[in-house]
Design a protein around this motif. Structure first.
Motif, mmCIF file in Angstrom:
data_model
loop_
_atom_site.group_PDB
_atom_site.id
_atom_site.type_symbol
_atom_site.label_atom_id
_atom_site.label_comp_id
_atom_site.label_asym_id
_atom_site.label_seq_id
_atom_site.Cartn_x
_atom_site.Cartn_y
_atom_site.Cartn_z
ATOM 1 N N ALA A 1 66.462 25.231 5.787
ATOM 2 C CA ALA A 1 65.979 26.419 6.492
ATOM 3 C C ALA A 1 65.289 27.393 5.543
ATOM 4 C CB ALA A 1 67.138 27.106 7.209
ATOM 5 N N ILE A 2 65.767 27.476 4.293
ATOM 6 C CA ILE A 2 65.133 28.387 3.342
ATOM 7 C C ILE A 2 63.714 27.924 3.030
ATOM 8 C CG2 ILE A 2 65.908 27.235 1.228
ATOM 9 C CD1 ILE A 2 65.901 31.007 1.762
ATOM 10 N N VAL A 3 63.484 26.590 3.036
ATOM 11 C CA VAL A 3 62.132 26.069 2.831
ATOM 12 C C VAL A 3 61.287 26.297 4.072
ATOM 13 C CG1 VAL A 3 60.786 24.059 2.147
ATOM 14 C CG2 VAL A 3 63.109 24.343 1.281
ATOM 15 N N GLN A 4 61.884 26.103 5.243
ATOM 16 C CA GLN A 4 61.133 26.312 6.482
ATOM 17 C C GLN A 4 60.776 27.784 6.660
ATOM 18 O OE1 GLN A 4 62.664 24.046 9.727
ATOM 19 N NE2 GLN A 4 60.564 23.759 10.390
ATOM 20 N N ALA A 5 61.612 28.677 6.155
ATOM 21 C CA ALA A 5 61.263 30.098 6.190
ATOM 22 C C ALA A 5 60.014 30.367 5.351
ATOM 23 C CB ALA A 5 62.441 30.935 5.681
ATOM 24 N N LEU B 1 70.678 30.540 -4.971
ATOM 25 C CA LEU B 1 70.235 31.886 -5.346
ATOM 26 C C LEU B 1 69.258 32.451 -4.312
ATOM 27 C CD1 LEU B 1 69.736 31.495 -9.212
ATOM 28 C CD2 LEU B 1 71.549 32.750 -8.023
ATOM 29 N N LEU B 2 68.381 31.590 -3.783
ATOM 30 C CA LEU B 2 67.471 32.046 -2.726
ATOM 31 C C LEU B 2 68.243 32.434 -1.465
ATOM 32 C CD1 LEU B 2 64.613 29.393 -3.089
ATOM 33 C CD2 LEU B 2 64.637 31.737 -3.954
ATOM 34 N N LEU B 3 69.263 31.643 -1.125
ATOM 35 C CA LEU B 3 70.093 31.982 0.033
ATOM 36 C C LEU B 3 70.883 33.266 -0.206
ATOM 37 C CD1 LEU B 3 71.461 28.446 0.989
ATOM 38 C CD2 LEU B 3 69.815 29.808 2.273
ATOM 39 N N ALA C 1 78.120 32.755 1.611
ATOM 40 C CA ALA C 1 79.171 31.752 1.405
ATOM 41 C C ALA C 1 78.562 30.392 1.082
ATOM 42 C CB ALA C 1 80.055 31.665 2.645
ATOM 43 N N ILE C 2 77.487 30.009 1.784
ATOM 44 C CA ILE C 2 76.804 28.752 1.478
ATOM 45 C C ILE C 2 76.211 28.795 0.078
ATOM 46 C CG2 ILE C 2 74.937 27.224 2.190
ATOM 47 C CD1 ILE C 2 75.302 28.257 5.032
ATOM 48 N N ALA C 3 75.612 29.938 -0.267
ATOM 49 C CA ALA C 3 75.010 30.077 -1.590
ATOM 50 C C ALA C 3 76.052 29.960 -2.696
ATOM 51 C CB ALA C 3 74.292 31.429 -1.685
ATOM 52 N N LEU C 4 77.191 30.583 -2.512
ATOM 53 C CA LEU C 4 78.235 30.517 -3.533
ATOM 54 C C LEU C 4 78.758 29.095 -3.700
ATOM 55 C CD1 LEU C 4 80.263 33.781 -2.778
ATOM 56 C CD2 LEU C 4 78.623 33.368 -4.621
ATOM 57 N N GLY C 5 78.764 28.304 -2.623
ATOM 58 C CA GLY C 5 79.172 26.910 -2.738
ATOM 59 C C GLY C 5 78.249 26.135 -3.655
ATOM 60 N N HIS C 6 76.934 26.324 -3.523
ATOM 61 C CA HIS C 6 75.983 25.644 -4.410
ATOM 62 C C HIS C 6 76.118 26.133 -5.854
ATOM 63 C CE1 HIS C 6 74.276 23.607 -1.070
ATOM 64 N NE2 HIS C 6 73.613 24.641 -0.567
ATOM 65 N N LEU C 7 76.288 27.430 -6.032
ATOM 66 C CA LEU C 7 76.421 27.968 -7.382
ATOM 67 C C LEU C 7 77.734 27.534 -8.028
ATOM 68 C CD1 LEU C 7 75.045 31.557 -6.699
ATOM 69 C CD2 LEU C 7 73.900 29.721 -7.937
ATOM 70 N N PHE C 8 78.782 27.392 -7.229
ATOM 71 C CA PHE C 8 80.069 26.953 -7.757
ATOM 72 C C PHE C 8 79.976 25.536 -8.314
ATOM 73 C CE2 PHE C 8 84.321 25.040 -7.019
ATOM 74 C CZ PHE C 8 85.048 25.833 -7.903
ATOM 75 N N ASN C 9 79.214 24.683 -7.649
ATOM 76 C CA ASN C 9 79.036 23.318 -8.161
ATOM 77 C C ASN C 9 78.328 23.326 -9.503
ATOM 78 O OD1 ASN C 9 80.248 22.182 -5.890
ATOM 79 N ND2 ASN C 9 78.319 22.052 -4.772
ATOM 80 N N ALA D 1 70.348 24.076 -15.500
ATOM 81 C CA ALA D 1 70.080 25.512 -15.517
ATOM 82 C C ALA D 1 68.576 25.793 -15.442
ATOM 83 C CB ALA D 1 70.682 26.141 -16.773
ATOM 84 N N CYS D 2 67.764 24.966 -16.108
ATOM 85 C CA CYS D 2 66.312 25.153 -16.055
ATOM 86 C C CYS D 2 65.776 24.919 -14.646
ATOM 87 C CB CYS D 2 65.630 24.204 -17.040
ATOM 88 S SG CYS D 2 65.872 24.625 -18.777
ATOM 89 N N VAL D 3 66.253 23.869 -13.986
ATOM 90 C CA VAL D 3 65.806 23.588 -12.622
ATOM 91 C C VAL D 3 66.254 24.706 -11.687
ATOM 92 C CG1 VAL D 3 65.997 21.980 -10.696
ATOM 93 C CG2 VAL D 3 65.810 21.113 -13.031
ATOM 94 N N CYS D 4 67.465 25.214 -11.889
ATOM 95 C CA CYS D 4 67.963 26.321 -11.072
ATOM 96 C C CYS D 4 67.089 27.555 -11.247
ATOM 97 C CB CYS D 4 69.413 26.626 -11.464
ATOM 98 S SG CYS D 4 70.114 28.086 -10.655
ATOM 99 N N ALA D 5 66.738 27.885 -12.490
ATOM 100 C CA ALA D 5 65.914 29.063 -12.743
ATOM 101 C C ALA D 5 64.515 28.903 -12.147
ATOM 102 C CB ALA D 5 65.820 29.312 -14.250
ATOM 103 N N ALA D 6 63.934 27.706 -12.274
ATOM 104 C CA ALA D 6 62.596 27.477 -11.715
ATOM 105 C C ALA D 6 62.609 27.609 -10.196
ATOM 106 C CB ALA D 6 62.093 26.102 -12.125
#
Length: 481
Positions: free
Chosen positions: A90-94, A163-165, A393-401, A418-423
């Motif tokens: 959904a974040i991409v579709q937005a 992070l986007l979420l 809550a969804i965002a924190l799940g991805h960041l927790f992983n 970390a580089c892919v996350c920042a990009a």
């Protein structure tokens, strides 16, 4: 003589009643989560200049969900599953919707109805391509192909999407335009509007709900934990609004409740009906985003199915689920719905609470169909901090992983993640995924270069010939040399 016969009959009746009660409870919890997802993702996609088209977006999502539920009921009859919309897709579709809206405004198309209809067609095109890919992968039994993607790349990309979420969750929950600018503006005395106690309160409450929705279900793994958080958040916001003396309209105007939906049925003609007015050239600038959405949807679907199979210790048939999800998205594309498919959380609730009974699935479909047929104006009572907190809550799940990656990954793999996350967070999901693909190719090249050209040298001492030859001296003697 009749007493012993009545006791087993009474026990059987009580057991059946308990099963039905659990199934209804499981269906209610799953329905609560699905409706919450629907509202959250409609707020995410139809925001900013597209806010006036949110009603059309909700109608499209409800129609697609009802038809998709029927498709799952027909194609996946061996096991009860639930479907929902994918947050990471959904974040991409937005981003696709926002880009198409920008093109339309640059071309002078400003009518909200026209813009909304064209955006629905563009979203439908992305969903259609996703559905066709799903059907192809399931039919060819290649649903697990995305597991070839290196784990550091996958973890980093999903963390970047997280992070986007997170940013979108704060914007939705606090009713602000830009979360990053607002947070930075808190330290600038020249922006008094950002120091409004209501805005700060919504930001704090949104973050608090998101943290609780992420942490408490893991700390207290009971089916009632998440519904309790939703109900408590709903009651807290409405209690605060009541104490301020605000009615529903005033609370919506102040940003505490989501924007109202019109009364009456939400049935609309499919977006495909206005295809004649759609310019395919609008899709050219968003083709990379559409490709990213397809890849993200495939990854999320694999993760959901595999994780549910592990949790419930049973096989769901991932290829058949991909086929069912594919046809669901093909039908949903006719209305312009976002990508959806097999849902992890609501399926687990259906099985853990109600034992995976069919009644739970049909209850969910009945509620969504009722919202479509009789109106969803009651959803306007949903607090904005609750909607934003669900995204957080969804965002924190991805960041927790990503935070746990150092336990299983090498230091250089953590750096790659970390580089892919920042990009992804800085330049968007498309650039983040392209960065991940390039780094995956780099990882393959580096690891392949470490393999020696000659893997093994074999001498005659290890492998003897099957032919016996005479010594050279005997050969010379026999020839008379």
């Amino acid at each position: 003589m009749t007493t012993p016969d009545r006791i087993p009959a009474g026990r059987a009746m009580r057991a059946a009643s308990a099963r039905v009660s659990r199934t209804i409870m499981g269906g209610c919890v799953a329905t609560m989560m699905i409706v919450l997802d629907l509202i959250v993702y409609s707020q995410l996609i139809f925001s900013g200049p597209l806010a006036e088209s949110r009603t059309a977006g909700v109608a499209a999502m409800l129609s697609a969900y009802v038809l998709g539920g029927l498709v799952f009921a027909v194609l996946k009859r061996d096991v009860v599953v639930s479907l929902s919309f994918f947050g990471a897709a959904a974040i991409v579709q937005a981003a696709i919707a926002a880009r198409v809206a920008e093109q339309l405004h640059a071309a002078g198309v400003t009518d909200p109805d026209a813009v909304g209809q064209i955006v629905l067609l563009a979203c439908g095109a992305a969903t259609l391509l996703t559905g066709l890919v799903f059907v192809a992968l399931g039919t060819l039994r290649a649903s697990l192909v995305m597991q070839l993607l290196p784990y550091p790349i996958l973890t980093g990309f999903l963390a970047g999407v997280g992070l986007l979420l997170l940013r979108s969750g704060v914007q939705i929950g606090a009713h602000i335009d830009d979360a990053v600018a607002s947070v930075l503006g808190l330290f600038d005395p020249a922006t008094p509007s950002l120091h409004d106690p209501g805005t700060l309160g919504r930001i704090a409450l949104t973050l608090g709900i998101g943290v609780c929705a992420f942490y408490l279900p893991r700390r207290v793994p009971h089916w009632s934990t998440f519904p309790a958080i939703v109900i408590a958040s709903f009651a807290l916001v409405h209690l605060g609004v009541s104490m301020q003396g605000l009615d529903t309209a005033a609370a919506q105007a102040a940003g505490w409740l989501i924007d109202p939906l019109p009364p009456g049925p939400l049935l609309r003609a499919p977006a495909i009906a206005s295809l004649s007015g759609f310019d395919p050239a609008l899709l050219l600038p968003v083709l990379p985003k559409i490709a990213t959405e397809i890849l993200v949807a495939v990854i999320i679907q694999i993760l959901y199915v595999v994780s549910v199979e592990l949790d419930l210790r049973r096989e769901f048939g991932i290829d058949r689920l991909f086929v069912a999800s594919g046809f669901t998205n093909v039908l949903g594309s006719l209305f312009g719905s976002p990508v959806m498919g097999f849902d992890r959380t609501s399926t687990l609730y259906l099985h853990n609470i109600g034992g995976g009974q069919w009644l739970g699935r049909w209850l969910t479909l009945a509620v969504t169909a009722a919202l479509l047929l009789f109106g969803a104006s009651a959803l306007g009572l949903l607090p904005r901090p609750l909607a934003g907190g669900a995204l957080i809550a969804i965002a924190l799940g991805h960041l927790f992983n990503l935070s746990r990656a150092h336990r299983t990954l090498l230091p250089w793999e953590v750096a790659v993640a970390a580089c892919v996350c920042a990009a992804t967070a800085l330049f968007g999901a498309t650039m983040g995924f392209l960065t991940g693909i390039l780094m995956a190719m780099l990882i393959f090249a580096v690891q392949y270069a470490q393999i020696p050209t000659i893997r093994r040298a074999i001498s005659g001492a290890e492998r003897r010939s099957s032919i016996i030859r005479e010594c050279a001296s005997n050969l010379l003697f026999q020839t008379g040399s």
